[in-house]
Design an enzyme around this catalytic site. Structure first.
Site, PDB file in Angstrom:
ATOM      1  N   ASP A   1      -2.498   6.091  -4.232  1.00  0.00           N
ATOM      2  CA  ASP A   1      -1.380   5.379  -3.626  1.00  0.00           C
ATOM      3  C   ASP A   1      -1.034   4.175  -4.509  1.00  0.00           C
ATOM      4  O   ASP A   1      -1.697   3.922  -5.517  1.00  0.00           O
ATOM      5  CB  ASP A   1      -1.714   4.985  -2.184  1.00  0.00           C
ATOM      6  CG  ASP A   1      -2.857   3.999  -2.079  1.00  0.00           C
ATOM      7  OD1 ASP A   1      -3.682   3.944  -3.001  1.00  0.00           O
ATOM      8  OD2 ASP A   1      -2.941   3.280  -1.068  1.00  0.00           O
TER       9      ASP A   1
ATOM     10  N   SER B   1       0.829  -1.204   0.000  1.00  0.00           N
ATOM     11  CA  SER B   1       0.000   0.000   0.000  1.00  0.00           C
ATOM     12  C   SER B   1       0.864   1.254   0.000  1.00  0.00           C
ATOM     13  O   SER B   1       1.663   1.457  -0.900  1.00  0.00           O
ATOM     14  CB  SER B   1      -0.966  -0.041   1.182  1.00  0.00           C
ATOM     15  OG  SER B   1      -1.949   0.957   1.067  1.00  0.00           O
TER      16      SER B   1
ATOM     17  N   ASP C   1      -6.277   2.294  -3.685  1.00  0.00           N
ATOM     18  CA  ASP C   1      -7.497   2.290  -2.869  1.00  0.00           C
ATOM     19  C   ASP C   1      -7.710   3.631  -2.178  1.00  0.00           C
ATOM     20  O   ASP C   1      -8.754   3.858  -1.571  1.00  0.00           O
ATOM     21  CB  ASP C   1      -7.503   1.144  -1.850  1.00  0.00           C
ATOM     22  CG  ASP C   1      -6.308   1.130  -0.921  1.00  0.00           C
ATOM     23  OD1 ASP C   1      -5.486   2.075  -0.974  1.00  0.00           O
ATOM     24  OD2 ASP C   1      -6.185   0.181  -0.124  1.00  0.00           O
TER      25      ASP C   1
ATOM     26  N   ASP D   1      -1.491   0.970  -4.525  1.00  0.00           N
ATOM     27  CA  ASP D   1      -2.481  -0.064  -4.862  1.00  0.00           C
ATOM     28  C   ASP D   1      -3.866   0.515  -5.136  1.00  0.00           C
ATOM     29  O   ASP D   1      -4.840  -0.215  -5.269  1.00  0.00           O
ATOM     30  CB  ASP D   1      -2.519  -1.171  -3.811  1.00  0.00           C
ATOM     31  CG  ASP D   1      -3.122  -0.752  -2.485  1.00  0.00           C
ATOM     32  OD1 ASP D   1      -3.026   0.440  -2.137  1.00  0.00           O
ATOM     33  OD2 ASP D   1      -3.660  -1.616  -1.783  1.00  0.00           O
TER      34      ASP D   1
END
Length: 455
Positions: free
Chosen positions: A240, A96, A244, A242
């Protein structure tokens, strides 16, 4: 740096706490947890993601599990794929917002959501008790590569009944998009162009090379803010690694505020769905999210429920109460109409439509939202001291405030609040405070830090 194991999965520094042995151990345990069924695998684009993905896929196949590999894909896309394929689970290879030397595994259940507390306990017991279950050469799992879910994810957002794609296209927004050279690069520019936007790509090459610290907070986004001003863009969009979390920059090059990404999305959805019945709409956010959510919900007669921090905590409660929208103040929008998971792609669609409906600018949108100042701080602590300090603070403020101990300690005053909790993703204590002014919020953070220094 120790391996971080929490409700958010497993994270560590590659080659240090996150080794091939750790990857194999957790992957084989997850295969057993998933009853050796079909498992979806994707990664966020980090430089270390390729070999880790190979290792995860090979381990799963060695257990007899079938694998559907998405390649580089946002974490929410992986969740959607699990749900759409009726798979038995999924693994997102990502750390993340953590720095480039980190990587990790996020485990997704057959519902398409991250594992909850009970499921994580089961997985943890398998990790401790099992040495791995592997099959004979003629029983290894099948391997399928399916890169169609990026397209499916875009289509799901563009077909939302809340959006008018023609009206968005008519505005011809100019957008500066920063995808930190990770998974956002495979989807964000494409989505924006399909919405008719002129896209200025920054860090969208999916090389996995981070040109700045990857957490999308204002202190890391100075160059992007300058670029928005130079390009005379309508807004800046940051995700970011990933994808989300969604963070926005106004046309003036100022941070919109990640807390206000979620607040804006909630306001938009409530405005579009009000009058559908006599039962109040339900909104779910975590304990660390801005009070502006309550202010907006009250405007539409909606009810706000708060949960411990962690996407699965918010998502599970949303499912339970049939919430129409929710999320986390870090920029994570959750819209069940697409998927019960934080999703920057959904957030982009909602923000563009909100901008169209308002007929104004991003800074004007921000000026019409409730105004609070939120300070997010963190510092390393001696874990052995944390419980004692939290108990002392709870006793000190009992009777003078509302106390919540579901996730660390949250102290709610009439005009402000402060939340202390150990991070799920890093070995630090997070201290978040919100008040009407920056000075009040900073004072609360300083007061809390002094309690730890006194120890």
């Amino acid at each position: 740096m120790p391996l971080m194991v929490s409700i958010s999965g497993v994270r560590g520094i590659v080659g240090d706490s996150l080794t091939p042995d750790v990857i194999v151990k957790y992957t084989s345990a997850f295969a057993e947890f998933s009853r050796f069924g079909r498992i979806v695998v994707g990664r966020d684009g980090r430089q270390t993601g390729g070999f880790l993905s190979d290792l995860v896929v090979s381990t799963l196949m060695a257990t007899g599990s079938d694998v559907v590999e998405l390649g580089i894909a946002p974490t929410p896309t992986i969740g959607i794929a699990v749900e759409q394929l009726h798979a038995d689970g999924g693994i997102a290879i990502t750390a993340s917002h953590n720095p480039i030397e980190w990587n990790g595994l996020k485990f997704i259940g057959k519902s398409g959501l991250f594992l909850n507390t009970k499921e994580n306990k089961i997985l943890s017991s398998i990790v401790k008790e099992s040495s791995g279950t592997y099959v004979r050469w003629n029983e290894i799992g099948r391997h399928l590569i399916d890169e169609s879910f990026i397209r499916q994810h875009i289509d799901m957002v563009m077909s939302l009944p809340f959006l008018s794609v023609p009206s968005i296209r008519q505005r011809h927004f100019k957008v500066v998009a920063d995808c930190i050279n990770a998974a956002g690069g495979v989807i964000v520019p494409k989505l924006l162009r399909e919405f008719g936007c002129e896209v200025v790509e920054v860090n969208c090459d999916v090389s996995g090379v981070f040109t700045r610290l990857p957490e999308p907070v204002p202190s890391n986004l100075g160059a992007l803010s300058q670029r928005v001003r130079e390009e005379h863009a309508d807004l800046g969009i940051v995700v970011d690694p990933d994808v989300d979390r969604l963070v926005l920059i106004t046309e003036q090059g100022e941070p919109f505020g990640e807390e206000y990404t979620v607040t804006s999305a909630i306001k938009f959805i409530l405005a579009k769905t009000q009058g559908n019945g006599t039962v109040p709409q339900q909104v779910v956010v975590n304990l660390s999210t801005t009070r502006a959510v309550e202010d907006v919900a009250e405007e539409f007669g909606a009810n706000v429920i708060r949960t411990p921090v962690g996407e699965i905590n918010v998502s599970s409660k949303m499912k339970e109460v049939r919430a129409i929208v929710g999320g986390e103040g870090s920029g994570g929008v959750i819209l069940p109409a697409v998927h019960y998971g934080r999703d920057a792609i959904v957030g982009i669609g909602l923000i563009l439509q909100l901008l169209v409906d308002s007929g104004g600018t991003m800074s004007e949108l921000r000026s019409h939202l409730p105004s609070y100042s939120i300070i997010k701080s963190n510092f390393p602590v001696d874990y052995a001291l944390v419980d004692g300090v939290l108990q002392g603070l709870q006793s000190q403020y009992a009777g003078k405030s509302r106390i919540n101990t579901e996730d660390g300690l949250k102290i709610d005053f009439d005009r402000s609040w402060v939340h202390l909790r150990l991070s799920n993703t890093e070995p630090i204590l997070r201290v978040i405070a919100e008040a009407r002014t920056k000075e009040e919020a900073e004072s609360l953070v300083k007061e809390i830090q002094n309690h730890f220094h006194m120890r």
